[in-house]
Design an enzyme around this catalytic site. Structure first.
Site, PDB file in Angstrom:
ATOM      1  N   VAL A   1       6.326   0.418  -4.050  1.00  0.00           N
ATOM      2  CA  VAL A   1       6.843  -0.836  -4.877  1.00  0.00           C
ATOM      3  C   VAL A   1       8.271  -0.845  -4.311  1.00  0.00           C
ATOM      4  CG1 VAL A   1       7.797  -1.376  -6.989  1.00  0.00           C
ATOM      5  CG2 VAL A   1       5.753   0.357  -7.570  1.00  0.00           C
ATOM      6  N   VAL A   2       8.459  -2.341  -4.319  1.00  0.00           N
ATOM      7  CA  VAL A   2       9.635  -3.059  -3.847  1.00  0.00           C
ATOM      8  C   VAL A   2      10.406  -4.247  -5.034  1.00  0.00           C
ATOM      9  CG1 VAL A   2      11.123  -4.750  -2.431  1.00  0.00           C
ATOM     10  CG2 VAL A   2       8.828  -3.676  -1.377  1.00  0.00           C
TER      11      VAL A   2
ATOM     12  N   SER B   1       0.720  -1.427  -0.659  1.00  0.00           N
ATOM     13  CA  SER B   1       0.229   0.304   0.128  1.00  0.00           C
ATOM     14  C   SER B   1       0.859   1.341   0.050  1.00  0.00           C
ATOM     15  CB  SER B   1      -1.074   0.178   1.039  1.00  0.00           C
ATOM     16  OG  SER B   1      -0.484  -0.469   2.110  1.00  0.00           O
ATOM     17  N   GLY B   2       2.229   0.974   0.654  1.00  0.00           N
ATOM     18  CA  GLY B   2       2.879   2.330   0.356  1.00  0.00           C
ATOM     19  C   GLY B   2       3.650   2.334  -0.327  1.00  0.00           C
TER      20      GLY B   2
ATOM     21  N   ASP C   1       3.512  -3.468  12.624  1.00  0.00           N
ATOM     22  CA  ASP C   1       2.685  -3.750  11.271  1.00  0.00           C
ATOM     23  C   ASP C   1       3.121  -6.058  11.525  1.00  0.00           C
ATOM     24  OD1 ASP C   1       0.963  -4.379   9.491  1.00  0.00           O
ATOM     25  OD2 ASP C   1       2.613  -3.239   8.425  1.00  0.00           O
TER      26      ASP C   1
HETATM   27  P1  ATP Z   1       1.368  -3.179   3.075  1.00  0.00           P
HETATM   28  O1  ATP Z   1       2.176  -2.135   1.996  1.00  0.00           O
HETATM   29  O2  ATP Z   1      -0.257  -3.076   2.635  1.00  0.00           O
HETATM   30  O3  ATP Z   1       2.401  -3.624   4.432  1.00  0.00           O
HETATM   31  P2  ATP Z   1       3.191  -5.668   1.746  1.00  0.00           P
HETATM   32  O4  ATP Z   1       3.817  -6.262   3.113  1.00  0.00           O
HETATM   33  O5  ATP Z   1       2.630  -6.791   0.621  1.00  0.00           O
HETATM   34  O6  ATP Z   1       1.905  -4.944   2.983  1.00  0.00           O
HETATM   35  P3  ATP Z   1       5.788  -4.070   0.968  1.00  0.00           P
HETATM   36  O7  ATP Z   1       6.188  -3.584   2.037  1.00  0.00           O
HETATM   37  O8  ATP Z   1       5.580  -2.370  -0.085  1.00  0.00           O
HETATM   38  O9  ATP Z   1       4.087  -4.871   1.207  1.00  0.00           O
HETATM   39  O10 ATP Z   1       5.970  -5.247   0.103  1.00  0.00           O
HETATM   40  C1  ATP Z   1       5.497  -5.847  -0.780  1.00  0.00           C
HETATM   41  C2  ATP Z   1       6.203  -7.118  -1.444  1.00  0.00           C
HETATM   42  O11 ATP Z   1       7.511  -7.120  -1.732  1.00  0.00           O
HETATM   43  C3  ATP Z   1       6.475  -7.933  -0.092  1.00  0.00           C
HETATM   44  O12 ATP Z   1       4.709  -8.981   0.000  1.00  0.00           O
HETATM   45  C4  ATP Z   1       7.536  -8.897  -0.058  1.00  0.00           C
HETATM   46  O13 ATP Z   1       7.083 -10.402  -0.906  1.00  0.00           O
HETATM   47  C5  ATP Z   1       8.970  -8.502  -1.200  1.00  0.00           C
HETATM   48  N1  ATP Z   1       9.465  -7.802  -0.287  1.00  0.00           N
HETATM   49  C6  ATP Z   1       9.547  -6.909   0.312  1.00  0.00           C
HETATM   50  N2  ATP Z   1      10.483  -6.216   1.338  1.00  0.00           N
HETATM   51  C7  ATP Z   1      11.784  -7.428   0.429  1.00  0.00           C
HETATM   52  C8  ATP Z   1      12.887  -7.881   1.050  1.00  0.00           C
HETATM   53  N3  ATP Z   1      13.569  -7.129   1.338  1.00  0.00           N
HETATM   54  N4  ATP Z   1      13.131  -9.242  -0.378  1.00  0.00           N
HETATM   55  C9  ATP Z   1      12.542  -9.750  -1.123  1.00  0.00           C
HETATM   56  N5  ATP Z   1      11.373  -9.576  -1.214  1.00  0.00           N
HETATM   57  C10 ATP Z   1      10.812  -8.142  -0.572  1.00  0.00           C
END
Ligand code: ATP
Ligand code: MG
Length: 354
Positions: free
Chosen positions: A82-83, A79-80, A191
């Protein structure tokens, strides 16, 4: 008359190798020789000893900018923001780059930068390392340790349920991360949920997004506005009362129970149509008896572990340190179970482009 001098016979020989060869080409096409790195961007000096240090929770000891990173692929969206999976152009090492877009005031920005600095100093093998953070034009970029097996959410999407012995291995690692956050850093994660528990091929489980939900909240102008899912929130938190470390313990209990029964504990099936609205969820969490593990399907130790976490009164929950000594964790401690084998048998969340 000049006599022709015979051409000297050239002998080609491979020089004796007394020292091991240190020169090599990294995945990004960088020529690496000892401390020197050379690619199309120029020449750089990086101490090999520092660069090759494993991701053991310590900071990277060389500086880099966002320009040094190239995108391999988008790996997730939250929600915040892109990764992305990114590669360091110089050393070829992979990182996860989390980009968070926000419109924020100057004083909040300073506060965020401060929080990120604390985050960067993480010294626990069960908390994802944040190596660098950048702020530019309302965009915050976090360079994180890359966890190549994605999140626990990815794992349960594939396996549906996780057996008790493996759950104990997962729980132990998450609890070690929580003990660090609660007892050493004195912070509440806020969280804990499957997508914030990341896994790698070695079977290591690490907590991520520590401080990020608080940060996103503060960016909305209100210190504790929440962005994300309410599913794992404790009754005191979702109803707006004060909360403490024990709020993370409720969330952990919910995650563990979900992994065991294969569905979010407040619903009867994963069918999206039956998914409760926020108000239904609020009513269920605050008013209904807390969910528990069915004793006919799970061991007494597991049922007791879950109910030591999911207690409506926060004072009735065990602490992270107490839970580390719980019989459920102890039961499988010397079984030497390798979570790496379980996650290794699954489809990886990211397929590398060839
Ligand atoms: P929200 O933003 O609602 O808390 P979220 O935790 O799924 O949801 P993000 O924290 O933006 O959102 O992460 C999106 C996705 O990216 C995660 O579900 C995970 O699969 C992947 N991800 C995040 N950080 C990493 C990382 N350090 N290494 C590998 N994959 C990651
Ligand atoms: Mg997350």
């Amino acid at each position: 008359m000049k006599t022709k001098t015979p051409l000297k016979q050239l002998k080609l020989a491979v020089p004796a190798q007394e020292t091991p060869i240190t020169s090599f080409l990294t995945a990004s096409g960088t020529f690496h020789d000892g401390d020197l790195l050379l690619n199309q961007k120029g020449l750089r000096l990086i101490s090999e000893e520092k660069e090759s240090r494993p991701s053991d929770g310590k900071e990277l000891e060389f500086d880099f900018t966002l320009d040094d990173l190239e995108t391999v692929k988008v790996i997730g969206k939250g929600s915040g923001g892109v990764v992305q999976l990114v590669r360091h152009k110089w050393v070829g090492r992979l990182f996860a780059l989390k980009v968070i877009q926000m419109n924020i005031q100057e004083d909040i920005r300073k506060q965020i930068v401060q929080e990120l600095k604390i985050n960067q100093a993480s010294q626990c093998p069960h908390v994802v390392v944040c190596y660098h953070s950048f702020y530019h034009n309302g965009v915050i970029s976090l360079v994180l340790e890359y966890m190549d097996r994605g999140s626990l959410a990815d794992v349960i999407k594939q396996v549906k349920t996780i057996l008790e012995p493996y759950l104990a291995v997962v729980c132990k690692q998450v609890l070690q991360g929580l003990v660090y956050l609660h007892n050493e850093r004195h912070v509440i994660h806020r969280d804990i949920k499957p997508s914030n528990l990341l896994v790698n091929h070695k079977g290591e489980v690490k907590i991520t997004d520590f401080g990020v939900s608080a940060m996103l909240g503060s960016s909305m102008g209100q210190r504790d506005t929440f962005v994300g899912t309410y599913n794992y929130m404790s009754p005191e938190r979702i109803s707006g009362s004060t909360y403490d470390y024990s709020s993370d313990i409720w969330s952990l209990g919910m995650v563990v129970l979900e992994c065991a029964i294969g569905r979010f504990p407040y619903i009867q099936s994963e069918d999206q149509q039956n998914w409760p609205s926020f108000y239904e969820l609020l009513a269920a969490i605050v008013e209904s008896p807390p969910p528990s593990a069915p004793p006919d399907q799970f061991s007494p130790e597991f049922c007791s572990f879950v109910s030591s976490c999911i207690q409506k009164d926060p004072r009735d929950r065990l602490t992270s340190l107490e839970l580390l000594g719980h019989p459920f964790i102890k039961k499988f401690e010397d079984k030497d179970l390798d979570l790496g084998i379980l996650v290794g048998s699954l489809e990886p969340p990211v397929n590398f482009p060839r």
